[in-house]
Design a protein around this motif. Structure first.
Motif, PDB file in Angstrom:
ATOM      1  N   ASP A 191       0.742  -1.139   0.033  1.00 13.00           N
ATOM      2  CA  ASP A 191      -0.058   0.061   0.070  1.00 13.00           C
ATOM      3  C   ASP A 191       1.141   1.306  -0.115  1.00 13.00           C
ATOM      4  OD1 ASP A 191      -2.283  -1.611   0.000  1.00 13.00           O
ATOM      5  OD2 ASP A 191      -2.582  -1.352   2.219  1.00 13.00           O
ATOM      6  N   CYS A 192       2.049   1.245   1.067  1.00 13.26           N
ATOM      7  CA  CYS A 192       2.765   2.400   0.811  1.00 13.26           C
ATOM      8  C   CYS A 192       3.482   2.513  -0.534  1.00 13.26           C
ATOM      9  CB  CYS A 192       3.782   2.313   1.855  1.00 13.26           C
ATOM     10  SG  CYS A 192       3.333   2.121   3.468  1.00 13.26           S
ATOM     11  N   SER A 194       2.441   1.613  -3.447  1.00 10.98           N
ATOM     12  CA  SER A 194       1.461   2.427  -4.538  1.00 10.98           C
ATOM     13  C   SER A 194       0.962   3.890  -4.157  1.00 10.98           C
ATOM     14  CB  SER A 194       0.031   1.559  -4.151  1.00 10.98           C
ATOM     15  OG  SER A 194      -0.887   2.133  -4.965  1.00 10.98           O
ATOM     16  N   GLN A 195       0.928   4.310  -3.038  1.00 14.29           N
ATOM     17  CA  GLN A 195       0.505   5.621  -2.566  1.00 14.29           C
ATOM     18  C   GLN A 195       1.834   6.578  -2.833  1.00 14.29           C
ATOM     19  OE1 GLN A 195      -0.453   5.901   1.647  1.00 14.29           O
ATOM     20  NE2 GLN A 195      -0.770   7.765   1.539  1.00 14.29           N
ATOM     21  N   TYR A 196       3.107   6.105  -2.682  1.00 13.77           N
ATOM     22  CA  TYR A 196       4.223   7.078  -2.566  1.00 13.77           C
ATOM     23  C   TYR A 196       5.043   6.934  -3.734  1.00 13.77           C
ATOM     24  CZ  TYR A 196       2.817   7.690   2.366  1.00 13.77           C
ATOM     25  OH  TYR A 196       2.104   7.914   3.466  1.00 13.77           O
ATOM     26  N   ILE A 199       3.553   6.695  -8.315  1.00 15.44           N
ATOM     27  CA  ILE A 199       2.801   7.856  -8.883  1.00 15.44           C
ATOM     28  C   ILE A 199       3.871   8.831  -9.771  1.00 15.44           C
ATOM     29  CG2 ILE A 199       1.514   7.925  -6.765  1.00 15.44           C
ATOM     30  CD1 ILE A 199       3.570  10.221  -5.797  1.00 15.44           C
ATOM     31  N   THR A 244      10.454   4.639  -0.462  1.00 14.01           N
ATOM     32  CA  THR A 244       9.340   4.275   0.662  1.00 14.01           C
ATOM     33  C   THR A 244       9.813   4.581   1.932  1.00 14.01           C
ATOM     34  OG1 THR A 244       8.387   2.720  -1.224  1.00 14.01           O
ATOM     35  CG2 THR A 244       7.498   2.836   1.130  1.00 14.01           C
ATOM     36  N   ARG A 248       8.315   7.627   4.492  1.00 15.86           N
ATOM     37  CA  ARG A 248       7.771   7.587   5.727  1.00 15.86           C
ATOM     38  C   ARG A 248       8.493   7.823   6.912  1.00 15.86           C
ATOM     39  NH1 ARG A 248       4.072   3.084   5.754  1.00 15.86           N
ATOM     40  NH2 ARG A 248       3.952   3.587   8.089  1.00 15.86           N
TER      41      ARG A 248
END
Length: 451
Positions: A191-192, A194-196, A199, A244, A248
């Motif tokens: 998920d991280c 995909s989110q960060y 993109i 990632t 974070r």
């Protein structure tokens, strides 16, 4: 009258020397008692410099293992007394000087045959060690203090992925919860990403774009002597993990050197899926799910490792600067001649030791020895930053005699290109053994890191 005065002076000097000698021998006996049962390959080689003794008091050493990494689902904040034995030379020790304890490089070389025999004996006990690990790992609730004790001397290769996850607190010691926790954490990593990461640059800030570019530049430079890390897929995995992690952890972001810290984890967790030597590995042999699992394990273990040394990678890296200062003071105490010579030549410890602490010595030894070194790192738990100082001192003073013969320029070149290319487990075990001994003797002494 004059003769009586001289006789009294001699008597007082003999009495003082006798007291110091007695204290030092008692110290050694205390250390050996504390280390009883620790079977570290190699011998502790201490030699005395023939100089006027420094009549300072020697406090009895105490070695208590500090609290470990925080564990998932449990708290392993126990301190344990180390029980295993360090082999010590049987030669009697003369009058000691704690500022001038040193390792003789010539002694190290002359003892190579003894080390070889010791190493052969250690190999003969491999099956017993495997049985110990198997017993600990097969329990429903893994006893982490026992696992640390066994891991300090090295973990069997095929058990290393499981052991490292447990030592770092990424996997819980409760075997009933372990599979579920790993599955959840791996999904969280995806998920991280995909989110960060997955993109377009239009959705990133300028700082994030620059950070990603720097990571992309550093990945091909990572462990350049190992061809495996030159594979495009390997570098892409490194890039995803590092970016990632940096996003974070905004307090530090990405710092050059963290790329090196991912490599031991990557190799260890890939070994669950790939067989043979690392030179024959190919990421193309793995499925996308396997690659994502490996990346997730690397990400979370890197996070756990750096939790105990956060200020090593924040602005100005104060944690590393603090360790460099401690190293300088420790070397001064252990090997005064080397310390004085480096000072006379104008060499600052920051000029070479900063990289050692920044990359945890990964760039200073052959890569095939790194995972063995990291077994000890992870077994130390939260005490690792402190123990790193002793490992670095032991590493540096491996070349004590050589260093005293070099001028400034030669010192810089030597320390940037240390002759470790042909090192084996024997040399590494010697470094760890000395570090353990010095830590046991000096760590609780109040004056050894005084300004």
């Amino acid at each position: 009258m004059k003769n009586d005065h001289n006789n009294n002076a001699e008597h007082n000097k003999d009495t003082t020397v006798g007291i110091l000698d007695s204290r030092f021998n008692q110290t050694l006996r205390n250390v050996q008692g504390l280390l009883k049962g620790r079977n570290i390959p190699g011998k502790i080689l201490l030699s005395q410099r023939v100089e006027s003794p420094d009549y300072t008091s020697l406090s009895s050493p105490t070695y208590i293992r500090s609290s470990s990494y925080s564990e998932t689902g449990t708290s392993d904040q126990t301190s344990e007394t180390v029980e295993e034995e360090v082999h010590s030379t049987s030669k009697p020790f003369g009058i000691p000087n704690e500022n001038k304890l040193k390792i003789s490089a010539s002694n190290v070389e002359s003892s190579s045959e003894e080390l070889r025999k010791s190493s052969m004996g250690a190999r003969a006990t491999d099956s017993a060690r495997v049985m110990k690990f198997t017993k600990v790992l097969s329990e429903t609730m893994v006893k982490l203090e026992k696992l640390r004790e066994f891991s300090w001397r090295g973990v069997p290769d095929y058990m290393r992925p499981t052991v490292w996850r447990l030592l770092l607190g990424y996997a819980p010691p409760n075997s009933d919860r372990r599979e579920g926790v790993l599955k959840r954490k791996r999904l969280e990593y995806l998920d991280c990403v995909s989110q960060y990461y997955d993109i377009p640059d239009t959705e990133r800030s300028d700082d994030e774009i620059n950070m990603l570019r720097q990571i992309a530049v550093d990945c091909p430079r990572t462990v350049p002597e190992v061809s495996f890390f030159q594979q495009q897929q390997v570098q892409k995995s490194l890039e995803r993990i590092l970016y990632t992690w940096a996003i974070r952890h905004p307090a530090s972001g990405y710092v050059q050197g963290i790329n090196d810290l991912v490599t031991p984890f990557l190799v260890v967790f890939l070994s669950e899926y790939l067989e043979g030597g690392i030179d024959n590995w190919s990421m193309s042999d793995l499925s996308s799910d396997e690659i994502s699992n490996v990346e997730a394990d690397c990400y979370w273990c890197l996070s756990k490792l750096l939790d105990s040394m956060q200020d090593h990678y924040t602005f100005a890296q104060p944690g590393i600067q603090r360790l460099v200062f401690k190293l300088k003071e420790l070397v001064r105490r252990i090997d005064d001649p080397v310390s004085n010579h480096m000072e006379e030549q104008g060499l600052e410890f920051l000029q070479f030791a900063f990289r050692w602490f920044n990359c945890l010595l990964i760039r200073e030894i052959p890569f095939h020895l790194v995972t063995r070194l990291w077994d000890t790192y992870l077994a130390e738990g939260d005490a690792l930053p402190d123990f790193l100082v002793y490992i670095s001192a032991s590493f540096l003073l491996t070349w004590s005699d050589n260093l005293q013969k070099l001028d400034f320029q030669e010192l810089v070149m030597f320390l940037q290109h240390l002759p470790t290319k042909n090192w084996t487990d024997q040399e590494l075990e010697m470094v760890l053994s000395r570090a353990f001994m010095w830590h046991s003797m000096f760590n609780n002494s109040p004056s050894h890191l005084a300004n």
